[in-house]
Design an enzyme around this catalytic site. Structure first.
Site, PDB file in Angstrom:
ATOM      1  N   ASP A  83       0.837  -1.205   0.000  1.00 47.46           N
ATOM      2  CA  ASP A  83       0.000   0.000   0.000  1.00 47.46           C
ATOM      3  C   ASP A  83       0.882   1.270   0.000  1.00 47.46           C
ATOM      4  O   ASP A  83       1.924   1.299   0.681  1.00 47.46           O
ATOM      5  CB  ASP A  83      -0.863  -0.060   1.283  1.00 47.46           C
ATOM      6  N   HIS A  84       0.491   2.287  -0.728  1.00 46.58           N
ATOM      7  CA  HIS A  84       1.121   3.626  -0.684  1.00 46.58           C
ATOM      8  C   HIS A  84       2.649   3.619  -0.627  1.00 46.58           C
ATOM      9  O   HIS A  84       3.246   4.104   0.348  1.00 46.58           O
ATOM     10  CB  HIS A  84       0.622   4.407   0.533  1.00 46.58           C
ATOM     11  N   GLY A 210      -9.445   4.998   2.203  1.00 47.76           N
ATOM     12  CA  GLY A 210     -10.116   5.567   3.370  1.00 47.76           C
ATOM     13  C   GLY A 210     -11.438   4.887   3.675  1.00 47.76           C
ATOM     14  O   GLY A 210     -12.428   5.537   3.995  1.00 47.76           O
ATOM     15  N   SER A 212     -12.452   3.203   6.188  1.00 45.90           N
ATOM     16  CA  SER A 212     -12.950   3.215   7.572  1.00 45.90           C
ATOM     17  C   SER A 212     -13.926   4.353   7.796  1.00 45.90           C
ATOM     18  O   SER A 212     -13.652   5.500   7.418  1.00 45.90           O
ATOM     19  CB  SER A 212     -11.784   3.382   8.559  1.00 45.90           C
ATOM     20  N   ASN A 231     -10.176  -0.170   0.523  1.00 45.70           N
ATOM     21  CA  ASN A 231      -9.117  -0.325   1.524  1.00 45.70           C
ATOM     22  C   ASN A 231      -9.649  -0.036   2.922  1.00 45.70           C
ATOM     23  O   ASN A 231     -10.276   1.005   3.141  1.00 45.70           O
ATOM     24  CB  ASN A 231      -7.987   0.683   1.256  1.00 45.70           C
ATOM     25  N   VAL A 232      -9.361  -0.934   3.848  1.00 39.32           N
ATOM     26  CA  VAL A 232      -9.767  -0.704   5.239  1.00 39.32           C
ATOM     27  C   VAL A 232      -8.553  -0.921   6.146  1.00 39.32           C
ATOM     28  O   VAL A 232      -7.957  -1.997   6.147  1.00 39.32           O
ATOM     29  CB  VAL A 232     -10.900  -1.669   5.676  1.00 39.32           C
ATOM     30  N   ALA A 233      -8.218   0.109   6.905  1.00 41.05           N
ATOM     31  CA  ALA A 233      -7.070   0.022   7.818  1.00 41.05           C
ATOM     32  C   ALA A 233      -7.470   0.424   9.243  1.00 41.05           C
ATOM     33  O   ALA A 233      -7.458  -0.391  10.166  1.00 41.05           O
ATOM     34  CB  ALA A 233      -5.929   0.904   7.315  1.00 41.05           C
ATOM     35  N   THR A 234      -7.848   1.689   9.429  1.00 43.65           N
ATOM     36  CA  THR A 234      -8.039   2.232  10.778  1.00 43.65           C
ATOM     37  C   THR A 234      -9.062   1.448  11.605  1.00 43.65           C
ATOM     38  O   THR A 234      -8.804   1.122  12.772  1.00 43.65           O
ATOM     39  CB  THR A 234      -8.473   3.715  10.685  1.00 43.65           C
TER      40      THR A 234
HETATM   41  P1  13P Z   1      -8.605   3.868   6.453  1.00 42.03           P
HETATM   42  O1  13P Z   1      -7.498   3.845   7.439  1.00 42.03           O
HETATM   43  O2  13P Z   1      -9.418   5.087   6.492  1.00 42.03           O
HETATM   44  O3  13P Z   1      -9.426   2.616   6.501  1.00 42.03           O
HETATM   45  O4  13P Z   1      -7.918   3.890   4.993  1.00 42.03           O
HETATM   46  C1  13P Z   1      -7.243   2.776   4.533  1.00 42.03           C
HETATM   47  C2  13P Z   1      -6.567   3.033   3.253  1.00 42.03           C
HETATM   48  O5  13P Z   1      -7.088   3.672   2.363  1.00 42.03           O
HETATM   49  C3  13P Z   1      -5.234   2.452   3.070  1.00 42.03           C
HETATM   50  O6  13P Z   1      -4.651   2.806   1.871  1.00 42.03           O
END
Ligand code: 13P
Length: 290
Positions: A83-84, A210, A212, A231-234
């Site tokens: 990612d990124h 983003g 989340s 994408n789900v991270a937070t």
């Molecule tokens: P969130 O942390 O808002 O879920 O975003 C995750 C994301 O886009 C990772 O690239």
């Protein structure tokens, strides 16, 4: 399934059939196992992803070994995505180690520079059979070391998206459409018309960053318009950490990692299943024959 696969085809199939595939940022073995179990239980294709920070924290070899083990043991298609990434050398190292998808994030540069950097990555990734994702416009919020102030976030321009795809040959595109990394203060201000316009002229899987905290109805709208990867991270990190905090609140002397990792893993699995159902990738694994 036996091996990790590139995410290109799975995302193309998702775009064609109007559903999304969830990509989960994982930071520990338990988080990785949790989302794999969620995918197996729902018979869903899965994208595991790690940020550059996590690659540095765990080491790409350990991450690839764990993901390959999951793919070997599992009967759902699994891809491993970086990612990124802004660092070309690290990106190539991850491809060499076995990542099957990479994101080159050159969205902080002017258009021409973003194009040039993306072309370099597409060249090496295509030769290795690896998917590439690039970003246009700027997604706001905080993701690892990449911090984009709200005032600096800007939406992708549809005509630029079409030109970018034509010039770079990138197979997946993440256009900034109003979402942000991290937790929203209010509701996200998603530019649905912008997504529709981009999807109309760019016939590729689009990526929703983003994931989340976006209200469910808005996620469904994004997916229906052509955002094929979310994408789900937070939210996963919060679920994982809260479950651990609960254990220590109940027993501050707990010292067996299994006693707090098991509930943390369960919390991540439950949330991952919810997100998979939301984007519509449950029961889609069989559609992908490799
Ligand atoms: P969130 O942390 O808002 O879920 O975003 C995750 C994301 O886009 C990772 O690239």
């Amino acid at each position: 399934m036996s091996h990790l696969i590139s995410s290109t085809t799975m995302l193309q199939v998702a775009r064609k059939n109007g559903y999304g595939i969830t990509a989960f940022n994982v930071h520990t073995l338990e988080m990785l196992q949790a989302v794999v179990e969620a995918a197996e239980e729902l018979n869903a294709p899965l994208i595991l992803q790690t940020t550059v920070g996590t690659v540095k924290h765990l080491g790409p070899e350990y991450i690839v070994a764990a993901a390959q083990t999951a793919a070997k043991k599992s009967n759902v298609p699994i891809a491993l995505h970086l990612d990124h990434c802004t660092d070309y050398d690290l990106l190539v190292k991850c491809i060499r180690e076995g990542y099957t998808s990479v994101m080159i994030d050159a969205s902080m540069f002017p258009f021409e520079e973003n194009v040039a950097r993306t072309i370099e990555v597409v060249k090496v990734a295509k030769a290795a059979g690896v998917n590439v994702e690039a970003e246009l416009g700027k997604v706001g919020g905080v993701e690892d070391d990449i911090i984009v102030d709200e005032a600096d976030a800007n939406l992708a321009i549809p005509e630029e998206c079409a030109r970018f795809v034509e010039l770079t040959g990138v197979p997946t595109l993440a256009p900034a459409i109003g979402t942000a990394h991290g937790i929203y203060k209010g509701e996200p201000n998603i530019a649905f018309d912008r997504i529709a316009e981009i999807a109309r002229i760019v016939d590729l899987p689009l990526v929703l960053h983003g994931g989340s905290g976006i209200p469910s109805e808005q996620v469904r709208r994004c997916v229906a318009l052509g955002m094929s990867k979310m994408n789900v991270a937070t939210e996963l990190r919060i679920a994982f950490s809260n479950a651990i905090k609960d254990v220590f609140t109940a027993n501050s002397d707990e010292n067996d990692p299994r006693k707090y990792m098991v509930p943390a893993k369960q919390a991540v699995k439950a949330l991952a299943m919810e997100k998979m159902q939301l984007v519509g990738c449950a029961e889609r694994a069989a559609q992908l024959k490799f």
